[in-house]
Design a protein around this motif. Sequence first.
Motif, PDB file in Angstrom:
ATOM      1  N   VAL A   1       0.820  -1.218   0.000  1.00 25.10           N
ATOM      2  CA  VAL A   1       0.000   0.000   0.000  1.00 25.10           C
ATOM      3  C   VAL A   1       0.849   1.261   0.000  1.00 25.10           C
ATOM      4  N   LEU A   2       1.906   1.294   0.799  1.00 22.95           N
ATOM      5  CA  LEU A   2       2.692   2.527   0.892  1.00 22.95           C
ATOM      6  C   LEU A   2       3.324   2.949  -0.435  1.00 22.95           C
ATOM      7  N   PRO A   3       3.916   2.055  -1.200  1.00 24.33           N
ATOM      8  CA  PRO A   3       4.444   2.506  -2.503  1.00 24.33           C
ATOM      9  C   PRO A   3       3.348   2.935  -3.482  1.00 24.33           C
ATOM     10  N   MET A   4       2.144   2.393  -3.324  1.00 23.59           N
ATOM     11  CA  MET A   4       1.046   2.771  -4.216  1.00 23.59           C
ATOM     12  C   MET A   4       0.701   4.248  -4.081  1.00 23.59           C
ATOM     13  N   ARG A   5       0.869   4.792  -2.912  1.00 19.16           N
ATOM     14  CA  ARG A   5       0.599   6.215  -2.697  1.00 19.16           C
ATOM     15  C   ARG A   5       1.489   7.053  -3.612  1.00 19.16           C
ATOM     16  N   GLU A   6       2.762   6.702  -3.663  1.00 19.74           N
ATOM     17  CA  GLU A   6       3.708   7.442  -4.504  1.00 19.74           C
ATOM     18  C   GLU A   6       3.423   7.231  -5.989  1.00 19.74           C
ATOM     19  N   VAL A   7       3.029   6.016  -6.348  1.00 16.94           N
ATOM     20  CA  VAL A   7       2.741   5.720  -7.757  1.00 16.94           C
ATOM     21  C   VAL A   7       1.550   6.533  -8.239  1.00 16.94           C
ATOM     22  N   VAL A   8       0.472   6.506  -7.488  1.00 18.71           N
ATOM     23  CA  VAL A   8      -0.738   7.238  -7.897  1.00 18.71           C
ATOM     24  C   VAL A   8      -0.478   8.741  -7.868  1.00 18.71           C
ATOM     25  N   ASN A   9       0.274   9.209  -6.886  1.00 17.13           N
ATOM     26  CA  ASN A   9       0.608  10.630  -6.813  1.00 17.13           C
ATOM     27  C   ASN A   9       1.436  11.049  -8.027  1.00 17.13           C
ATOM     28  N   ALA A  10       2.363  10.202  -8.424  1.00 16.42           N
ATOM     29  CA  ALA A  10       3.179  10.519  -9.602  1.00 16.42           C
ATOM     30  C   ALA A  10       2.325  10.545 -10.867  1.00 16.42           C
ATOM     31  N   LEU A  11       1.342   9.658 -10.959  1.00 18.52           N
ATOM     32  CA  LEU A  11       0.460   9.641 -12.135  1.00 18.52           C
ATOM     33  C   LEU A  11      -0.359  10.920 -12.234  1.00 18.52           C
ATOM     34  N   MET A  12      -0.698  11.522 -11.126  1.00 22.08           N
ATOM     35  CA  MET A  12      -1.550  12.717 -11.121  1.00 22.08           C
ATOM     36  C   MET A  12      -0.763  14.014 -11.327  1.00 22.08           C
ATOM     37  N   ARG A  13       0.550  13.946 -11.339  1.00 24.32           N
ATOM     38  CA  ARG A  13       1.330  15.183 -11.501  1.00 24.32           C
ATOM     39  C   ARG A  13       1.055  15.790 -12.871  1.00 24.32           C
ATOM     40  N   PRO A  14       0.738  17.089 -12.887  1.00 23.62           N
ATOM     41  CA  PRO A  14       0.378  17.717 -14.168  1.00 23.62           C
ATOM     42  C   PRO A  14       1.561  17.888 -15.120  1.00 23.62           C
TER      43      PRO A  14
ATOM     44  N   SER B   1      -9.626  14.421 -18.020  1.00 20.80           N
ATOM     45  CA  SER B   1     -10.938  13.844 -17.724  1.00 20.80           C
ATOM     46  C   SER B   1     -10.839  12.673 -16.734  1.00 20.80           C
ATOM     47  N   LEU B   2      -9.679  12.051 -16.655  1.00 22.85           N
ATOM     48  CA  LEU B   2      -9.477  10.920 -15.732  1.00 22.85           C
ATOM     49  C   LEU B   2      -8.939  11.361 -14.370  1.00 22.85           C
ATOM     50  N   LEU B   3      -8.585  12.620 -14.261  1.00 19.25           N
ATOM     51  CA  LEU B   3      -7.986  13.110 -13.019  1.00 19.25           C
ATOM     52  C   LEU B   3      -8.894  12.944 -11.789  1.00 19.25           C
ATOM     53  N   PRO B   4     -10.199  13.208 -11.880  1.00 16.62           N
ATOM     54  CA  PRO B   4     -11.043  12.968 -10.691  1.00 16.62           C
ATOM     55  C   PRO B   4     -11.035  11.499 -10.248  1.00 16.62           C
ATOM     56  N   TYR B   5     -10.958  10.593 -11.215  1.00 17.19           N
ATOM     57  CA  TYR B   5     -10.921   9.168 -10.866  1.00 17.19           C
ATOM     58  C   TYR B   5      -9.593   8.811 -10.175  1.00 17.19           C
ATOM     59  N   CYS B   6      -8.533   9.415 -10.660  1.00 18.76           N
ATOM     60  CA  CYS B   6      -7.226   9.178 -10.028  1.00 18.76           C
ATOM     61  C   CYS B   6      -7.212   9.726  -8.610  1.00 18.76           C
ATOM     62  N   ARG B   7      -7.863  10.856  -8.402  1.00 19.20           N
ATOM     63  CA  ARG B   7      -7.948  11.394  -7.036  1.00 19.20           C
ATOM     64  C   ARG B   7      -8.728  10.440  -6.125  1.00 19.20           C
ATOM     65  N   GLY B   8      -9.789   9.843  -6.682  1.00 22.70           N
ATOM     66  CA  GLY B   8     -10.545   8.852  -5.917  1.00 22.70           C
ATOM     67  C   GLY B   8      -9.687   7.655  -5.550  1.00 22.70           C
ATOM     68  N   VAL B   9      -8.895   7.198  -6.522  1.00 23.02           N
ATOM     69  CA  VAL B   9      -7.988   6.074  -6.251  1.00 23.02           C
ATOM     70  C   VAL B   9      -6.961   6.486  -5.202  1.00 23.02           C
ATOM     71  N   TYR B  10      -6.457   7.710  -5.315  1.00 21.19           N
ATOM     72  CA  TYR B  10      -5.471   8.198  -4.348  1.00 21.19           C
ATOM     73  C   TYR B  10      -6.080   8.253  -2.940  1.00 21.19           C
ATOM     74  N   ASP B  11      -7.333   8.709  -2.850  1.00 23.41           N
ATOM     75  CA  ASP B  11      -8.006   8.730  -1.545  1.00 23.41           C
ATOM     76  C   ASP B  11      -8.151   7.326  -0.977  1.00 23.41           C
ATOM     77  N   HIS B  12      -8.485   6.374  -1.835  1.00 23.71           N
ATOM     78  CA  HIS B  12      -8.604   4.988  -1.377  1.00 23.71           C
ATOM     79  C   HIS B  12      -7.262   4.433  -0.904  1.00 23.71           C
ATOM     80  N   VAL B  13      -6.213   4.778  -1.618  1.00 21.27           N
ATOM     81  CA  VAL B  13      -4.876   4.321  -1.222  1.00 21.27           C
ATOM     82  C   VAL B  13      -4.500   4.919   0.129  1.00 21.27           C
ATOM     83  N   LEU B  14      -4.790   6.213   0.322  1.00 18.81           N
ATOM     84  CA  LEU B  14      -4.507   6.847   1.613  1.00 18.81           C
ATOM     85  C   LEU B  14      -5.310   6.184   2.736  1.00 18.81           C
TER      86      LEU B  14
END
Length: 155
Positions: free
Chosen positions: A30-43, A51-64
Amino acid sequence: MTPKPGRQIQTVQRQSYALRKSLVRLRRVVLPMREVVNALMRPDLDVVDGSLLPYCRGVYDHVLRAGEWTESLRDLVASVMETNLSVQANRMNLITKKVTSWAAIIAVPTAITGFYGQNLPYPGFGHQSGFIVSSAVIVVVSLTLYFAFKHWDWL
Protein backbone atom coordinates in the motif's frame (compact mmCIF):
# COMPACT_ATOMS: atom_id res chain seq x y z
CA MET A 1 -15.42 -28.96 25.22
CA THR A 2 -13.55 -25.74 25.95
CA PRO A 3 -9.82 -25.62 25.23
CA LYS A 4 -7.34 -25.23 28.05
CA PRO A 5 -6.13 -21.69 28.86
CA GLY A 6 -2.60 -22.55 27.68
CA ARG A 7 -3.93 -23.60 24.29
CA GLN A 8 -6.04 -20.45 24.04
CA ILE A 9 -3.00 -18.31 24.74
CA GLN A 10 -0.97 -20.13 22.09
CA THR A 11 -3.83 -19.76 19.60
CA VAL A 12 -4.11 -16.03 20.27
CA GLN A 13 -0.34 -15.63 19.92
CA ARG A 14 -0.21 -17.55 16.63
CA GLN A 15 -3.14 -15.64 15.18
CA SER A 16 -1.68 -12.32 16.33
CA TYR A 17 1.68 -13.06 14.72
CA ALA A 18 0.02 -14.27 11.50
CA LEU A 19 -2.16 -11.16 11.38
CA ARG A 20 0.83 -8.94 12.06
CA LYS A 21 2.77 -10.63 9.27
CA SER A 22 -0.13 -10.14 6.84
CA LEU A 23 -0.43 -6.49 7.80
CA VAL A 24 3.28 -5.94 7.21
CA ARG A 25 2.93 -7.46 3.72
CA LEU A 26 -0.13 -5.31 3.02
CA ARG A 27 1.72 -2.21 4.19
CA ARG A 28 4.61 -2.97 1.85
CA VAL A 29 2.15 -2.97 -1.04
CA VAL A 30 0.00 0.00 0.00
CA LEU A 31 2.69 2.53 0.89
CA PRO A 32 4.44 2.51 -2.50
CA MET A 33 1.05 2.77 -4.22
CA ARG A 34 0.60 6.21 -2.70
CA GLU A 35 3.71 7.44 -4.50
CA VAL A 36 2.74 5.72 -7.76
CA VAL A 37 -0.74 7.24 -7.90
CA ASN A 38 0.61 10.63 -6.81
CA ALA A 39 3.18 10.52 -9.60
CA LEU A 40 0.46 9.64 -12.13
CA MET A 41 -1.55 12.72 -11.12
CA ARG A 42 1.33 15.18 -11.50
CA PRO A 43 0.38 17.72 -14.17
CA ASP A 44 3.93 18.19 -15.46
CA LEU A 45 4.20 14.52 -16.53
CA ASP A 46 0.93 14.48 -18.55
CA VAL A 47 0.44 10.77 -17.91
CA VAL A 48 -3.25 11.05 -17.01
CA ASP A 49 -5.76 12.88 -19.17
CA GLY A 50 -7.65 15.72 -17.46
CA SER A 51 -10.94 13.84 -17.72
CA LEU A 52 -9.48 10.92 -15.73
CA LEU A 53 -7.99 13.11 -13.02
CA PRO A 54 -11.04 12.97 -10.69
CA TYR A 55 -10.92 9.17 -10.87
CA CYS A 56 -7.23 9.18 -10.03
CA ARG A 57 -7.95 11.39 -7.04
CA GLY A 58 -10.55 8.85 -5.92
CA VAL A 59 -7.99 6.07 -6.25
CA TYR A 60 -5.47 8.20 -4.35
CA ASP A 61 -8.01 8.73 -1.55
CA HIS A 62 -8.60 4.99 -1.38
CA VAL A 63 -4.88 4.32 -1.22
CA LEU A 64 -4.51 6.85 1.61
CA ARG A 65 -7.43 5.29 3.48
CA ALA A 66 -5.98 1.79 3.01
CA GLY A 67 -2.65 3.02 4.39
CA GLU A 68 -4.34 4.56 7.41
CA TRP A 69 -6.36 1.40 8.04
CA THR A 70 -3.22 -0.69 7.80
CA GLU A 71 -1.47 1.48 10.39
CA SER A 72 -4.53 1.42 12.64
CA LEU A 73 -4.78 -2.36 12.43
CA ARG A 74 -1.07 -2.74 13.14
CA ASP A 75 -1.50 -0.67 16.30
CA LEU A 76 -4.52 -2.76 17.28
CA VAL A 77 -2.61 -6.04 16.81
CA ALA A 78 0.31 -4.63 18.79
CA SER A 79 -2.01 -3.72 21.67
CA VAL A 80 -3.57 -7.22 21.58
CA MET A 81 -0.10 -8.74 21.80
CA GLU A 82 0.88 -6.42 24.68
CA THR A 83 -2.34 -7.26 26.52
CA ASN A 84 -1.67 -10.95 26.05
CA LEU A 85 1.82 -10.55 27.47
CA SER A 86 0.44 -8.58 30.43
CA VAL A 87 -2.07 -11.34 31.17
CA GLN A 88 0.72 -13.91 31.07
CA ALA A 89 2.90 -11.79 33.36
CA ASN A 90 0.05 -11.43 35.86
CA ARG A 91 -0.56 -15.17 35.83
CA MET A 92 3.16 -15.77 36.35
CA ASN A 93 3.18 -13.37 39.31
CA LEU A 94 0.33 -15.28 40.95
CA ILE A 95 2.11 -18.58 40.48
CA THR A 96 5.36 -17.12 41.82
CA LYS A 97 3.60 -15.84 44.93
CA LYS A 98 2.12 -19.27 45.62
CA VAL A 99 5.41 -21.08 45.08
CA THR A 100 7.22 -18.57 47.29
CA SER A 101 4.64 -18.99 50.04
CA TRP A 102 4.95 -22.76 50.03
CA ALA A 103 8.74 -22.52 49.96
CA ALA A 104 8.67 -20.26 53.04
CA ILE A 105 6.38 -22.67 54.87
CA ILE A 106 8.60 -25.64 54.01
CA ALA A 107 11.73 -23.70 54.99
CA VAL A 108 10.67 -23.51 58.66
CA PRO A 109 10.80 -27.25 59.43
CA THR A 110 13.91 -27.59 57.26
CA ALA A 111 15.71 -24.85 59.18
CA ILE A 112 14.73 -26.12 62.62
CA THR A 113 15.52 -29.77 61.97
CA GLY A 114 18.70 -28.82 60.13
CA PHE A 115 19.92 -26.69 63.02
CA TYR A 116 19.22 -29.35 65.63
CA GLY A 117 20.54 -32.05 63.34
CA GLN A 118 24.07 -30.64 63.70
CA ASN A 119 24.52 -32.37 67.07
CA LEU A 120 24.07 -29.08 68.92
CA PRO A 121 22.53 -29.23 72.33
CA TYR A 122 19.16 -27.55 72.33
CA PRO A 123 16.63 -26.95 75.09
CA GLY A 124 15.45 -30.37 76.18
CA PHE A 125 18.37 -32.18 74.49
CA GLY A 126 18.17 -35.89 75.20
CA HIS A 127 14.63 -35.65 76.60
CA GLN A 128 11.30 -36.33 75.06
CA SER A 129 10.15 -32.79 75.96
CA GLY A 130 12.79 -31.31 73.61
CA PHE A 131 11.37 -33.27 70.70
CA ILE A 132 7.83 -32.20 71.58
CA VAL A 133 8.85 -28.52 71.90
CA SER A 134 10.74 -28.48 68.60
CA SER A 135 7.84 -30.27 66.86
CA ALA A 136 5.36 -27.80 68.36
CA VAL A 137 7.49 -24.85 67.20
CA ILE A 138 7.56 -26.29 63.68
CA VAL A 139 3.78 -26.75 63.62
CA VAL A 140 2.97 -23.35 65.15
CA VAL A 141 5.32 -21.35 62.92
CA SER A 142 4.26 -23.26 59.80
CA LEU A 143 0.56 -22.76 60.56
CA THR A 144 1.16 -19.08 61.34
CA LEU A 145 2.84 -18.62 57.97
CA TYR A 146 0.10 -20.57 56.22
CA PHE A 147 -2.69 -18.42 57.68
CA ALA A 148 -0.71 -15.20 57.12
CA PHE A 149 -0.19 -16.08 53.45
CA LYS A 150 -3.84 -17.10 53.15
CA HIS A 151 -4.84 -13.74 54.67
CA TRP A 152 -2.64 -11.85 52.19
CA ASP A 153 -4.18 -13.92 49.38
CA TRP A 154 -0.90 -15.53 48.40
CA LEU A 155 -2.30 -19.04 48.74
